[in-house]
Design a protein around this motif. Sequence first.
Motif, mmCIF file in Angstrom:
data_model
loop_
_atom_site.group_PDB
_atom_site.id
_atom_site.type_symbol
_atom_site.label_atom_id
_atom_site.label_comp_id
_atom_site.label_asym_id
_atom_site.label_seq_id
_atom_site.Cartn_x
_atom_site.Cartn_y
_atom_site.Cartn_z
ATOM 1 N N THR A 29 4.181 23.770 -26.112
ATOM 2 C CA THR A 29 3.454 22.515 -25.946
ATOM 3 C C THR A 29 2.287 22.738 -24.988
ATOM 4 O O THR A 29 2.378 23.502 -24.036
ATOM 5 N N THR A 64 1.192 22.711 -29.613
ATOM 6 C CA THR A 64 0.772 21.315 -29.671
ATOM 7 C C THR A 64 -0.465 21.145 -28.813
ATOM 8 O O THR A 64 -0.625 21.794 -27.785
ATOM 9 N N ARG A 73 -3.795 17.932 -28.150
ATOM 10 C CA ARG A 73 -4.317 16.622 -28.538
ATOM 11 C C ARG A 73 -5.568 16.744 -29.389
ATOM 12 O O ARG A 73 -5.908 15.826 -30.118
ATOM 13 N N GLY A 128 -6.091 19.396 -31.547
ATOM 14 C CA GLY A 128 -5.817 20.154 -32.756
ATOM 15 C C GLY A 128 -6.291 21.592 -32.734
ATOM 16 O O GLY A 128 -6.243 22.278 -33.757
ATOM 17 N N VAL A 169 -0.602 21.740 -34.014
ATOM 18 C CA VAL A 169 -0.164 20.418 -34.470
ATOM 19 C C VAL A 169 -0.482 19.394 -33.390
ATOM 20 O O VAL A 169 -0.388 19.674 -32.199
ATOM 21 N N ALA A 170 -0.874 18.219 -33.827
ATOM 22 C CA ALA A 170 -1.161 17.137 -32.887
ATOM 23 C C ALA A 170 0.151 16.578 -32.356
ATOM 24 O O ALA A 170 1.112 16.399 -33.105
ATOM 25 N N CYS A 171 0.188 16.329 -31.051
ATOM 26 C CA CYS A 171 1.416 15.787 -30.463
ATOM 27 C C CYS A 171 1.112 15.128 -29.129
ATOM 28 O O CYS A 171 0.406 15.689 -28.294
ATOM 29 N N SER A 210 5.730 10.737 -32.137
ATOM 30 C CA SER A 210 4.750 11.813 -32.247
ATOM 31 C C SER A 210 5.426 13.173 -32.088
ATOM 32 O O SER A 210 5.109 14.132 -32.809
ATOM 33 N N ALA A 250 5.633 16.108 -34.961
ATOM 34 C CA ALA A 250 5.141 17.455 -34.690
ATOM 35 C C ALA A 250 6.212 18.493 -35.018
ATOM 36 O O ALA A 250 5.929 19.524 -35.653
ATOM 37 N N GLN A 273 6.624 18.931 -38.758
ATOM 38 C CA GLN A 273 5.537 19.748 -39.313
ATOM 39 C C GLN A 273 5.780 21.233 -39.043
ATOM 40 O O GLN A 273 5.600 22.078 -39.929
ATOM 41 N N VAL A 274 6.209 21.559 -37.830
ATOM 42 C CA VAL A 274 6.481 22.957 -37.483
ATOM 43 C C VAL A 274 7.665 23.493 -38.288
ATOM 44 O O VAL A 274 7.630 24.621 -38.815
#
Length: 246
Positions: A20, A44, A46, A48, A57-59, A66, A70, A73-74
């Motif tokens: 993260t 992650t 903000r 991208g 990934v956006a998180c 959120s 994320a 998606q991963v």
Amino acid sequence: MAAEKTTTEGQTTGRSVLVTGGNRGIGRAIAEAFLANGDTVAITSRNGEGPAGALAVACDVTDSASVDAAFTQVEQAHGPVEVLVANAGITKDQLLLRMSEDDFTSVVDTNLTGSFRVVQRATKGMMRLKRGRIVLVSSVVGLLGSPGQVNYAASKSGLVGMARSITRELGARGITANVVAPGYIDTEMTQGLDEDLKKQYKKSIPAGRFAQPSEVADVVTWLTSDQAAYISGAVIPVDGGLGMGH
């Protein structure tokens, strides 16, 4: 998902790793170190953006939905997260008497509760796999304290209790949880400091210098390796002796 494999040195590679806040500074260096190790890395951020070769990934770690999105998606791209590095964090420095309640709660919500959110989500997959590595990125400030950082110090010291409680809960399931506590690191933030202030800080560090982000990354990757499989609930300072192990 890339199949897990082991080199002749016993270092596990090819794992699904999530970092993260992996778009810059220490987080980016950590992501790059895992990529160099042959792991499949997601980060992650903000905005991208992330290092080449990593899935960005956006998180927003302050939002459980959120975080879940994320991870989903991963997992779809790389499989269950086997290594989690909770690095995302913010500061809102202010002296205690001037610090607003929002200054305090927002930092704790991002740094401490945010770590809880991502760890809780990651452990679901780790428990099914019966293995996992969790590293929480704290700070020397969480161990020593610092004027103007009551909120930040509280959030970072809380990670120690979190890692040790996770160890007691999940240690028998092949999951380790450790804390890395960096000191002053040569990042964009420290590079922007006044030169006299840099000299003052360096005088307080026995090593006499700031660390490179890669030096923190080396400790993180080692903690997730087979060589550190019997280490859990530990706090590893990477501070040039500033904290003297506290």
